[in-house]
Design an enzyme around this catalytic site. Structure first.
Site, PDB file in Angstrom:
ATOM      1  N   GLU A 188       0.824  -1.209   0.000  1.00  0.00           N
ATOM      2  CA  GLU A 188       0.000   0.000   0.000  1.00  0.00           C
ATOM      3  C   GLU A 188       0.866   1.271   0.000  1.00  0.00           C
ATOM      4  OE1 GLU A 188      -3.126  -0.447  -0.589  1.00  0.00           O
ATOM      5  OE2 GLU A 188      -3.280   1.732  -0.674  1.00  0.00           O
TER       6      GLU A 188
ATOM      7  N   ARG B  56      22.760   6.437 -18.760  1.00  0.00           N
ATOM      8  CA  ARG B  56      23.161   6.632 -20.166  1.00  0.00           C
ATOM      9  C   ARG B  56      23.667   8.046 -20.428  1.00  0.00           C
ATOM     10  NH1 ARG B  56      19.456   8.709 -23.602  1.00  0.00           N
ATOM     11  NH2 ARG B  56      19.938   7.402 -25.392  1.00  0.00           N
TER      12      ARG B  56
ATOM     13  N   ASP C 181      18.746  13.299 -28.636  1.00  0.00           N
ATOM     14  CA  ASP C 181      17.581  12.511 -28.234  1.00  0.00           C
ATOM     15  C   ASP C 181      16.398  13.415 -27.941  1.00  0.00           C
ATOM     16  OD1 ASP C 181      18.662   9.990 -28.333  1.00  0.00           O
ATOM     17  OD2 ASP C 181      19.229   9.934 -26.219  1.00  0.00           O
TER      18      ASP C 181
HETATM   19  N1  SAM Z   1      -1.022   3.673  -2.133  1.00  0.00           N
HETATM   20  C1  SAM Z   1      -0.029   4.418  -2.837  1.00  0.00           C
HETATM   21  C2  SAM Z   1      -0.663   5.686  -3.425  1.00  0.00           C
HETATM   22  O1  SAM Z   1      -1.814   5.641  -3.813  1.00  0.00           O
HETATM   23  O2  SAM Z   1       0.057   6.713  -3.545  1.00  0.00           O
HETATM   24  C3  SAM Z   1       0.567   3.581  -3.987  1.00  0.00           C
HETATM   25  C4  SAM Z   1       1.425   2.464  -3.510  1.00  0.00           C
HETATM   26  S1  SAM Z   1       2.061   1.494  -4.851  1.00  0.00           S
HETATM   27  C5  SAM Z   1       0.887   0.205  -4.957  1.00  0.00           C
HETATM   28  C6  SAM Z   1       3.461   0.720  -4.127  1.00  0.00           C
HETATM   29  C7  SAM Z   1       4.795   1.352  -4.431  1.00  0.00           C
HETATM   30  O3  SAM Z   1       5.049   1.325  -5.820  1.00  0.00           O
HETATM   31  C8  SAM Z   1       4.961   2.786  -4.027  1.00  0.00           C
HETATM   32  O4  SAM Z   1       5.284   2.907  -2.670  1.00  0.00           O
HETATM   33  C9  SAM Z   1       6.096   3.251  -4.924  1.00  0.00           C
HETATM   34  O5  SAM Z   1       7.359   2.936  -4.409  1.00  0.00           O
HETATM   35  C10 SAM Z   1       5.856   2.425  -6.182  1.00  0.00           C
HETATM   36  N2  SAM Z   1       5.163   3.152  -7.250  1.00  0.00           N
HETATM   37  C11 SAM Z   1       3.917   2.910  -7.724  1.00  0.00           C
HETATM   38  N3  SAM Z   1       3.593   3.731  -8.713  1.00  0.00           N
HETATM   39  C12 SAM Z   1       4.669   4.531  -8.919  1.00  0.00           C
HETATM   40  C13 SAM Z   1       4.944   5.607  -9.808  1.00  0.00           C
HETATM   41  N4  SAM Z   1       4.054   6.033 -10.695  1.00  0.00           N
HETATM   42  N5  SAM Z   1       6.160   6.199  -9.734  1.00  0.00           N
HETATM   43  C14 SAM Z   1       7.072   5.799  -8.826  1.00  0.00           C
HETATM   44  N6  SAM Z   1       6.858   4.788  -7.940  1.00  0.00           N
HETATM   45  C15 SAM Z   1       5.677   4.154  -7.993  1.00  0.00           C
END
Ligand code: SAM
Length: 231
Positions: free
Chosen positions: A114, A151, A166
């Protein structure tokens, strides 16, 4: 450059970083990537790192303690740039990749489930989101940041592969590319590219880059026009 990735799923990271340009950069010692499983920093006898949320609700929340203990165990963590992967972070752009590529040491935390206990936020310098969607964990997002950053480190790409033209480097999308054969199923390579006239080729590419940006990314095109007016 050194990158330390803190994750609960090291095997989502390790096979990817052993491949292609990242793998070669590590082999050639231009880059060091340490992947650390922060579950091993849990003081819980079952190495549990998450718990139910205060106030109730679905899902499990990563606890602050194992994350912060893992962070503090990283050699040089005081000086490193500490990044939290979260969909609530700053939307990631090429300009950030450029800035990060100049850092000596990055520590990247991948969340899961979560998300994490809010109280880990003060231990990090930056929060990055790779886009407006939610992934199951931060590993894929961390790989995006790693790949786009490394990169840009001088010497990581082959001498003949430049990143300066790029897409996004100068705020525009890149011009179209063609290679052999000169005609493929009725589609011909633009004559100018076969002309050998370097200046004409450069002008054509610049014009195509602007045209492509205008039609595909009006937001970038507007920003480009503003820069032209107020350099
Ligand atoms: N409940 C959180 C919310 O709604 O903000 C989302 C948690 S997500 C299921 C689990 C983890 O995936 C996050 O803690 C983060 O580290 C990563 N994560 C998910 N989506 C991401 C994104 N768009 N960019 C970066 N990290 C992401």
């Amino acid at each position: 450059m050194k990158i330390t990735v803190l994750t609960l799923f090291p095997d989502m990271i390790k096979p990817v970083i052993s491949q292609s340009i990242i793998g070669r950069a590590i082999y050639e010692k231009k880059l060091q990537i340490d992947v650390i499983d922060y579950r091993t920093f849990s003081l819980n006898k079952h190495h549990k790192v998450d718990d139910t949320p205060y106030g109730g609700g679905a899902g499990m929340v990563l606890q602050a303690e194992p994350v912060v203990r893992a962070l503090r165990a990283v050699e040089g963590h005081e000086k490193a740039l500490k990044i939290l992967m979260t969909p609530q972070g700053e939307p990631y752009k090429q300009s950030q990749a450029k800035a990060l590529s100049k850092a000596e040491h990055l520590i990247i935390l991948c969340g899961h489930y979560e998300g994490f206990d809010e109280r880990i936020r003060p231990y990090f310098d930056q929060e990055i989101s790779i886009g407006d969607y939610v992934l199951t964990g931060g590993e894929v997002a961390a790989l995006v940041v790693i790949d786009s950053t490394i990169r840009l480190i001088p010497g990581v790409l082959n001498k003949d592969a430049s990143h300066e033209e790029d897409s996004f480097s100068d705020g525009l999308l890149e011009y179209p590319h063609y290679t052999r054969p000169p005609v493929y199923e009725g589609q011909a390579v633009p004559d100018v590219l076969l002309s050998g006239h370097h200046q004409a080729i450069a002008s054509w590419r610049r014009a195509e880059s602007i045209k492509r940006t205008r039609t595909r990314r009006p937001d970038l095109y507007e920003a480009y026009l503003k820069r032209q007016k107020n350099p």
